[in-house]
Design an enzyme around this catalytic site. Structure first.
Site, short mmCIF file in Angstrom:
data_model
loop_
_atom_site.label_atom_id
_atom_site.label_comp_id
_atom_site.label_asym_id
_atom_site.label_seq_id
_atom_site.Cartn_x
_atom_site.Cartn_y
_atom_site.Cartn_z
N GLY A 162 5.65 -26.47 -57.26
CA GLY A 162 5.43 -24.97 -56.54
C GLY A 162 5.46 -25.14 -55.37
O GLY A 162 6.13 -25.13 -54.41
N GLU A 163 4.55 -25.33 -54.63
CA GLU A 163 3.91 -26.31 -52.95
C GLU A 163 5.35 -27.08 -52.45
O GLU A 163 5.70 -26.52 -51.24
CB GLU A 163 2.92 -26.63 -52.18
CG GLU A 163 1.53 -25.93 -53.45
CD GLU A 163 0.97 -24.45 -53.13
OE1 GLU A 163 1.47 -24.13 -52.22
OE2 GLU A 163 0.52 -23.49 -54.30
MO1 MOS Z 1 0.18 -21.44 -53.59
S1 MOS Z 1 -0.42 -21.18 -51.00
O1 MOS Z 1 -1.35 -22.50 -53.71
O2 MOS Z 1 -0.09 -19.75 -53.20
#
Ligand code: MOS
Length: 743
Positions: free
Chosen positions: A707-708
């Protein structure tokens, strides 16, 4: 682990509901008798409210209430802090006093029969202010960098950390780079606006509310109103993008509940796009200095990373801005420093790849600059400084496949075709550039729980109070449950988005699969054990009297190990018993393992740009990322997440910027026309690849999270490509056309 469902591409189980309009988002939960609330946002940047003319507005058609600090109920605001709240400071208490702390702060709330009537009343409400000059520029006069109070030693985000003597090493280094990198403020701008529908029943409150962290919204609103936690219920089955903006419970949730209590009716409150630039967080503007010292052979001898980010006056928001520099490279002398600048604006919040993406822009730009000074290919330079262990504390990495990522990525991208000379590659008139940068993000794991129910229909219901802001949590968790129950996907119903489901951590930090997935696995194993116990205790069952160790599950049926005769299915066992089997499970990281290993994901991002030398336009042509993220649960969705992150990184590099008016801190481009974001035509060819990485330490699923990291590394890869194309080094994001046209 041989798997049936984990590791397989599977399209979204909630896809049909989304494309057919069946998915309901917060604002879709209309309630009978519902009224509409609209927030009145302060048009002063700092000061106090000196006058409000509410009487005429109260008489306007349909207006039910004009709630201001003068007549709002005093809320208890009991102490409440979650991990996603800044450790230092206190949340904004809405409509509790006449202070204006920043531009756009809610100063009144109008409730009316219809949205139109509420909006007309907002337009008619006159408020006067006694104004003072707010501080809104973190680099301007009066801006002061302060030590974050929560950044003590041992914190994940230390204010100061050092090994060796970085300053001394720099002074004696053969080759150095010492530059400042800055980045604009960004707002998350998901497609779905923040929205809450609030309904009271006596002293019980139900919130249909956009949230990445339902159980915290429940606990926080309970604290704000002084209610028992169980009196508050939060429901949020779908999230239309969030990127971190819905991790915290922002003031509009409190205001919706306050309004509903005042008018004794359910109330719907939806923020306008403009209001989403005021009170729902932003990626802080950052200022960073990176100094590198190396030998002529390209061995790093000293690294200094000094970074500062903006925060609000009332809270100290922190992110891991400089922490990446502690473990990315092997270097005996490293000094990192993190500071905050407190401004008269709203509090920033985590925004995809928070800290790491900003920090890596600076670090990976500087490393690229060093590669040119040394005349060494940037990938080769990274290879020469690849650490054996995390040198911060001397711990081994649980896994680190950065160099494999470079090998795979370079091959897929065609890095070998690059002429290292800047401004040497052309396509007709266009200058072509190729750039590269590393990506990294911690492999977090937070405590989580989950529940499994095996029904007589043969269906397994799996529940957790998680969110799915878009990565495909519905789908990937269905895969995990199907895997550990040995059931086909169609027999698993995974539900999320309700606080009456088992508690989970926030849907952020790339830890949902590690945390919730591991809890689901535990619950499935427990349900399976219960089912097996019932079967062996049943004299009429083919497995009667067997030891659990001698049994195995295959296609949802129990049998004696090594035998092919199918035994009872879950369905048979549950039908015979008469009631469903229900099992809970929970998971958290073993603290001993956590103490032993440094756990991070890594990746290599490659970008190709084409710059028009006459008009300065920059087109990203290709982005190729290769990632080592442990086990990939669903390659199709993982690729989708990565390309989404690349788009975010590309817009960080070239487009996004929230500009504040220095006079009052008003975001001057608080709308989609002037806040630039990529549209389909801007999107380049994108590829995401994953190296085969087995990490036995991170969690039972072996996932490091995704994700990140998909956003981290993209912006510096593009900035480095722009330099390669043009010979022009831009150290301030976003890179603008003007930067290409001026020297
Ligand atoms: Mo992510 S910035 O932890 O939604």
């Amino acid at each position: 682990m041989t798997t049936q469902f984990i590791g397989k591409s599977q399209s979204r189980v909630d896809g049909p509901r989304k494309v057919s309009g069946g998915a309901r988002y917060a604002a879709d939960f209309n309630q009978p008798g519902q009224a509409y609330a609209v927030i009145v946002s302060a048009t002063a940047g700092l000061g106090r409210i000196s006058g409000m003319e509410t009487a005429a507005v109260e008489r306007m058609p349909g207006v039910l209430a004009v709630i201001t600090h003068r007549n709002a109920e005093k809320l208890p605001y009991l102490p409440h802090k979650a991990g996603i709240d800044p450790a230092i400071g206190e949340r904004l208490h809405v409509l509790q006093d006449d202070e204006v702390r920043f531009f756009g702060q809610p100063v009144a709330l109008i409730v009316a029969e219809t949205l139109d009537q509420a909006e007309r009343a907002v337009a008619a409400l006159r408020i006067s202010y006694e104004v003072r000059q707010p501080l809104v520029d973190p680099t301007g006069s009066g801006a002061e960098q302060v030590v974050p109070e929560a950044g003590r030693a041992g914190s994940r985000i230390p204010a100061d950390r050092a090994r060796g003597d970085a300053d001394g090493a720099l002074a004696g280094a053969a080759v150095t780079v010492d530059e400042t990198y800055t980045m604009a403020r960004e707002n998350h701008n998901p497609m779905e606006p923040h929205a809450t529908v609030a309904a009271w029943s006596g002293d019980r409150l139900t919130l249909w509310s956009k949230s990445q962290y339902l159980v915290n919204e429940q606990a926080e609103i309970a604290a704000v109103f002084g209610l028992p936690v169980e009196n508050v219920e939060v429901i949020c089955p779908f999230v239309g993008g969030a990127f971190g903006t819905s991790l915290r419970t922002w003031p509009h949730v409190t205001l919706a509940a306050l309004a509903a209590r005042r008018v004794r009716r359910p109330v719907k409150l939806v923020l306008t796009r403009k209001q989403m630039f005021f009170t729902t967080g932003h990626r802080p503007r950052t200022m960073q200095r990176i100094a590198l010292g190396a030998t002529k052979e390209g061995k790093l001898k000293g690294i200094i990373h000094e970074g500062a980010g903006e925060t609000s006056r009332h809270e100290q928001f922190m992110e891991a801005l400089t922490a990446v520099t502690d473990y990315m490279y092997s270097c005996p002398n490293v000094r990192t420093r993190y500071r905050l600048v407190q401004l008269d604006t709203g509090t920033p919040n985590h925004m995809r790849g928070p800290g790491e993406s900003s920090g890596m822009f600076a670090l990976e730009s500087a490393i690229d600059e060093l590669s040119y000074k040394l005349g060494i290919d940037p990938i080769e330079l990274k290879r020469r400084n690849e650490p054996e262990v995390d040198e911060t504390e001397g711990k081994p990495f649980s896994s680190r496949s950065l160099m494999q990522c470079y090998t795979l990525g370079a091959e897929r991208f065609g890095w070998a075709r690059r002429n290292p000379e800047p401004r040497s590659m052309r396509d007709g008139r266009l200058l072509i550039g190729m750039g590269v940068a590393s990506a990294t993000y911690p492999a977090f794991h937070a405590p989580s729980s989950a529940r499994v129910r095996l029904l007589a229909s043969g269906v397994a219901e799996v529940e957790a109070a998680a969110s799915d802001m878009g990565p495909g949590t519905y789908t990937s968790m269905t895969q995990v449950a199907a895997e550990f129950l040995g059931l086909p996907l169609e027999r698993v119903r995974f539900r999320l988005g309700r606080t009456d489901y088992p508690q989970t951590p926030s849907h952020g930090g790339s830890w949902t699969m590690a945390s919730v997935g591991s809890a689901i696995r535990a619950a499935c194993i427990e349900a399976q054990t219960q089912a097996a116990r019932l079967a062996v205790a049943d004299a009429g069952s083919p497995v009667a009297g067997a030891s659990l160790d001698d049994l195995e599950w295959s296609d949802g049926r129990l049998r004696r190990r090594g035998e092919t005769t199918p035994g009872p299915s879950y369905q048979d066992i549950v039908a015979k018993r008469g009631v469903s089997i229900e099992a809970g499970g929970s998971a958290q990281r073993d603290p001993e393992v956590a103490a032993k290993y440094s756990m991070h994901s890594f990746g290599a991002v490659f970008a190709e740009v084409a710059v028009d030398p006459d008009v300065g336009t920059i087109r990203v042509r290709r982005i190729v990322g290769a990632y080592g993220i442990g086990r990939v649960v669903n390659p199709l969705l993982a690729r989708s997440q990565c390309t989404g992150g690349m788009v975010g990184g590309m817009s960080m590099a070239l487009m996004e910027q929230t500009a504040l008016d220095p006079r009052d801190g008003r975001p001057v481009n608080a709308h989609m026309a002037d806040y630039l974001m990529p549209v389909n035509l801007d999107i380049p060819h994108m590829e995401a690849h994953f190296v085969d990485e087995v990490d036995p330490h991170v969690n039972p699923l072996g996932v490091k999270g995704l994700g990140e990291i998909a956003l981290v590394g993209t912006a510096p890869a593009i900035a480095n490509a722009v330099f390669h194309a043009t010979g022009k080094r831009v150290r301030n994001l976003p890179i603008r056309i003007e930067d290409m046209l001026t020297s």
